[in-house]
Design an enzyme around this catalytic site. Structure first.
Site, PDB file in Angstrom:
ATOM      1  N   TRP A  51      54.339  18.510  36.225  1.00  0.00           N
ATOM      2  CA  TRP A  51      53.164  18.159  37.037  1.00  0.00           C
ATOM      3  C   TRP A  51      51.904  18.246  36.180  1.00  0.00           C
ATOM      4  O   TRP A  51      51.851  17.533  35.150  1.00  0.00           O
ATOM      5  CB  TRP A  51      53.146  18.873  38.384  1.00  0.00           C
ATOM      6  CG  TRP A  51      52.984  20.343  38.468  1.00  0.00           C
ATOM      7  CD1 TRP A  51      51.882  21.017  38.892  1.00  0.00           C
ATOM      8  CD2 TRP A  51      53.972  21.360  38.191  1.00  0.00           C
ATOM      9  NE1 TRP A  51      52.114  22.369  38.884  1.00  0.00           N
ATOM     10  CE2 TRP A  51      53.378  22.614  38.468  1.00  0.00           C
ATOM     11  CE3 TRP A  51      55.280  21.337  37.715  1.00  0.00           C
ATOM     12  CZ2 TRP A  51      54.045  23.820  38.289  1.00  0.00           C
ATOM     13  CZ3 TRP A  51      55.947  22.534  37.549  1.00  0.00           C
ATOM     14  CH2 TRP A  51      55.331  23.753  37.829  1.00  0.00           C
ATOM     15  N   ASP A  52      50.906  19.064  36.501  1.00  0.00           N
ATOM     16  CA  ASP A  52      49.604  18.987  35.805  1.00  0.00           C
ATOM     17  C   ASP A  52      49.785  18.835  34.291  1.00  0.00           C
ATOM     18  O   ASP A  52      50.490  19.629  33.659  1.00  0.00           O
ATOM     19  CB  ASP A  52      48.804  20.270  36.029  1.00  0.00           C
ATOM     20  CG  ASP A  52      48.352  20.449  37.458  1.00  0.00           C
ATOM     21  OD1 ASP A  52      48.907  19.784  38.349  1.00  0.00           O
ATOM     22  OD2 ASP A  52      47.448  21.271  37.683  1.00  0.00           O
ATOM     23  N   ALA A 121      47.159  25.350  35.119  1.00  0.00           N
ATOM     24  CA  ALA A 121      46.618  24.320  34.217  1.00  0.00           C
ATOM     25  C   ALA A 121      45.533  24.807  33.262  1.00  0.00           C
ATOM     26  O   ALA A 121      44.906  25.851  33.474  1.00  0.00           O
ATOM     27  CB  ALA A 121      46.088  23.157  35.035  1.00  0.00           C
ATOM     28  N   ARG A 200      40.223  28.852  37.941  1.00  0.00           N
ATOM     29  CA  ARG A 200      41.325  28.353  37.106  1.00  0.00           C
ATOM     30  C   ARG A 200      40.976  27.025  36.439  1.00  0.00           C
ATOM     31  O   ARG A 200      39.895  26.491  36.586  1.00  0.00           O
ATOM     32  CB  ARG A 200      42.585  28.213  37.956  1.00  0.00           C
ATOM     33  CG  ARG A 200      42.482  27.285  39.154  1.00  0.00           C
ATOM     34  CD  ARG A 200      43.838  27.221  39.851  1.00  0.00           C
ATOM     35  NE  ARG A 200      43.908  26.258  40.927  1.00  0.00           N
ATOM     36  CZ  ARG A 200      43.955  26.557  42.224  1.00  0.00           C
ATOM     37  NH1 ARG A 200      43.905  27.818  42.622  1.00  0.00           N
ATOM     38  NH2 ARG A 200      44.055  25.617  43.131  1.00  0.00           N
ATOM     39  N   ASP A 201      41.947  26.522  35.706  1.00  0.00           N
ATOM     40  CA  ASP A 201      41.919  25.181  35.113  1.00  0.00           C
ATOM     41  C   ASP A 201      40.808  24.996  34.077  1.00  0.00           C
ATOM     42  O   ASP A 201      39.975  24.075  34.186  1.00  0.00           O
ATOM     43  CB  ASP A 201      41.823  24.096  36.210  1.00  0.00           C
ATOM     44  CG  ASP A 201      42.979  24.153  37.203  1.00  0.00           C
ATOM     45  OD1 ASP A 201      43.918  24.921  36.981  1.00  0.00           O
ATOM     46  OD2 ASP A 201      42.920  23.427  38.209  1.00  0.00           O
ATOM     47  N   GLU A 273      39.567  20.625  41.837  1.00  0.00           N
ATOM     48  CA  GLU A 273      40.590  21.018  40.869  1.00  0.00           C
ATOM     49  C   GLU A 273      40.442  20.296  39.539  1.00  0.00           C
ATOM     50  O   GLU A 273      40.043  19.142  39.460  1.00  0.00           O
ATOM     51  CB  GLU A 273      41.970  20.697  41.443  1.00  0.00           C
ATOM     52  CG  GLU A 273      42.171  21.305  42.826  1.00  0.00           C
ATOM     53  CD  GLU A 273      43.524  21.923  42.999  1.00  0.00           C
ATOM     54  OE1 GLU A 273      43.728  23.014  42.463  1.00  0.00           O
ATOM     55  OE2 GLU A 273      44.366  21.288  43.653  1.00  0.00           O
TER      56      GLU A 273
HETATM   57  C1  FRU Z   1      46.551  21.222  40.677  1.00  0.00           C
HETATM   58  C2  FRU Z   1      46.797  22.709  40.646  1.00  0.00           C
HETATM   59  C3  FRU Z   1      45.941  23.353  39.589  1.00  0.00           C
HETATM   60  C4  FRU Z   1      46.763  24.550  39.198  1.00  0.00           C
HETATM   61  C5  FRU Z   1      48.177  24.046  39.359  1.00  0.00           C
HETATM   62  C6  FRU Z   1      49.168  25.065  39.802  1.00  0.00           C
HETATM   63  O1  FRU Z   1      47.697  20.461  40.827  1.00  0.00           O
HETATM   64  O2  FRU Z   1      46.548  23.291  41.907  1.00  0.00           O
HETATM   65  O3  FRU Z   1      44.658  23.674  40.041  1.00  0.00           O
HETATM   66  O4  FRU Z   1      46.444  24.938  37.908  1.00  0.00           O
HETATM   67  O5  FRU Z   1      48.138  23.003  40.286  1.00  0.00           O
HETATM   68  O6  FRU Z   1      50.462  24.526  39.855  1.00  0.00           O
END
Ligand code: FRU
Length: 428
Positions: A51-52, A121, A200-201, A273
């Site tokens: 995913w991310d 992420a 985060r991120d 996000e």
């Molecule tokens: C976006 C998210 C990010 C996080 C990740 C966790 O898809 O919510 O903000 O880092 O997924 O899986």
């Protein structure tokens, strides 16, 4: 966190905002709806949920070159796991490609040594041969139970070695926590009144106008009980997403100081996000992903990529296309992609994302859990989506077509002429 707030004094007391009036204009349109995604013919990570995803870039935000290879990082989990469980075990792996279309690899980068119960992420800087791998340390290592504490961390000291066969990583990595919320500009977990707080991120960014070294991140703005924000409406106040920023005055990728948010969405949305910026035509395009279910009561939004433009990093961000909506999924498959990431290509902006749930049009993603386990797996893409092409003209954007799944061209590579874009039926 005292004394050092001189930067702040020159700034307006409030960051620019995404207002409810702007967000009320969110609407699917021919310019913003991506095509229905077909599964890829081949998946370079068939044994993983992916995913991310983010690209290894240099200080100037350009795709890095590791001995002739480009590299990307993804959150991953074993494919045998139910897709909904993946966030609880997320681990960062890397993939490499010579041409930006054929990707190989999928090794874990930190081999279980990173901070947090699992990693969420981040972004990745390749600077003079040194690697700085920013990530979210999710969950408190010391706790027995799974929890949602989030700290911004980095792994550094390791390296990549590229050869004929590909890229391998070598440790050891040193892990450090770089940032935690201060409770004043950025909400702490204990202050939060919402479903899940965010801190985060991390996203590395050098401001080309000033050379300032920044780390953007997803956060929330504290709104104390009894505040008059959102007209005093307590339910709306829980939706308090912001785009945070830290700066490194010396440019050292390991040493950061918090600064006030660049932007917020108090009363509008709880999760901005994976914030990131693409500088295009000298203007600053700030992008975030957000979910339908994180919009405040009274606002109907979609899972989508939202964007805002300003004339400088600290400028007055205005929503793209009037509402902020830049890319969303077709109404027939409203959750088919998520976690969009924009990167520049000459006159256009390209947008990657991951392939989320197909053949599902429920009221919310919660409905997925009611499907049989086999159906939950069958409908989850768990790989990267086709890259979307977006034309940009000031504060307007328009989807013009797509490239292949996992396609990451450099600006030196020509893209095909796209035929006129035909959006899917029923844009709303
Ligand atoms: C976006 C998210 C990010 C996080 C990740 C966790 O898809 O919510 O903000 O880092 O997924 O899986």
């Amino acid at each position: 966190m005292t004394g050092e707030r001189d930067d702040d004094r020159r700034r307006p007391s409030q960051p620019p905002r995404w207002t409810r009036a702007q967000a009320a204009r969110i609407e699917r349109s021919a310019d913003t709806v991506a095509p229905v995604i077909e599964p890829p013919a081949a998946d370079p990570a068939a044994d993983l949920h992916v995913w991310d995803t983010w690209l290894l870039r240099n200080r100037h935000g350009e795709l890095a070159d590791v001995d002739g290879w480009r590299v990307l990082f993804s959150l991953t989990a074993p494919e045998k796991l139910l897709p909904g469980k993946r966030h609880d075990v997320a681990e960062i792996r890397f993939f490499y490609s010579r041409n930006g279309t054929d990707w190989h690899g999928g090794e874990t980068i930190f081999r279980g040594d990173a901070l947090g119960q699992r990693q969420w992420a981040g972004s990745a800087l390749y600077d003079g041969g040194e690697l700085y791998l920013y990530y979210t340390a999710a969950g408190d290592d010391a706790a027995d139970e799974l929890n949602y504490t989030q700290r911004i961390a980095v792994g550094h000291g390791g390296r990549f070695v590229g050869g004929e066969e590909g890229v391998r990583s070598e440790g050891p990595w040193t892990h450090e926590v770089l940032l935690e919320p201060d409770g004043e500009w950025y909400e702490t977990e204990s202050q939060s009144r919402a479903m899940i707080y965010t801190f985060r991120d991390p996203w590395f960014f050098t401001d080309p106008a000033t050379g300032q070294t920044c780390l953007l991140f997803e956060a929330n703005t504290p709104v104390p009980p009894g505040s008059d924000r959102c007209g005093g409406d307590g339910a709306q106040q829980e939706f308090n997403g912001s785009v945070g920023v830290a700066v490194s005055p010396s440019g050292d990728p390991l040493s950061w100081e918090l600064r006030p948010p660049l932007f917020d969405a108090v009363c509008v949305n709880q999760e901005l996000e994976r914030p990131h910026i693409v500088v295009h035509d000298g203007r600053y395009y700030l992008f975030v992903s957000s979910h339908m279910h994180t919009f405040a009561p009274g606002i109907r939004g979609y899972d989508g990529l939202y964007g805002f433009v300003a004339d400088s990093l600290r400028g007055e961000y205005e929503p793209l296309n009037g509402s902020g909506l830049v890319v969303t999924n077709p109404a027939s498959v409203p959750y088919q992609a998520y976690s969009w990431i924009a990167f520049p290509h000459r006159e256009e902006i390209l947008v990657g994302s991951f392939y989320n749930y197909r053949e599902y049009a429920g009221e919310s993603l919660d409905g997925i859990a009611d499907l049989s386990e086999a159906e939950q797996r069958r409908r989850f893409g768990g790989t990267l989506s086709p890259t979307i092409r977006v034309a940009v003209d000031g504060d307007r954007t328009r989807i013009t077509g797509t490239l292949a799944h996992w396609d990451v061209p450099t600006p030196a590579e020509d893209l095909p002429d796209s035929p006129e874009y035909v959006p899917p039926e029923g844009t709303d």
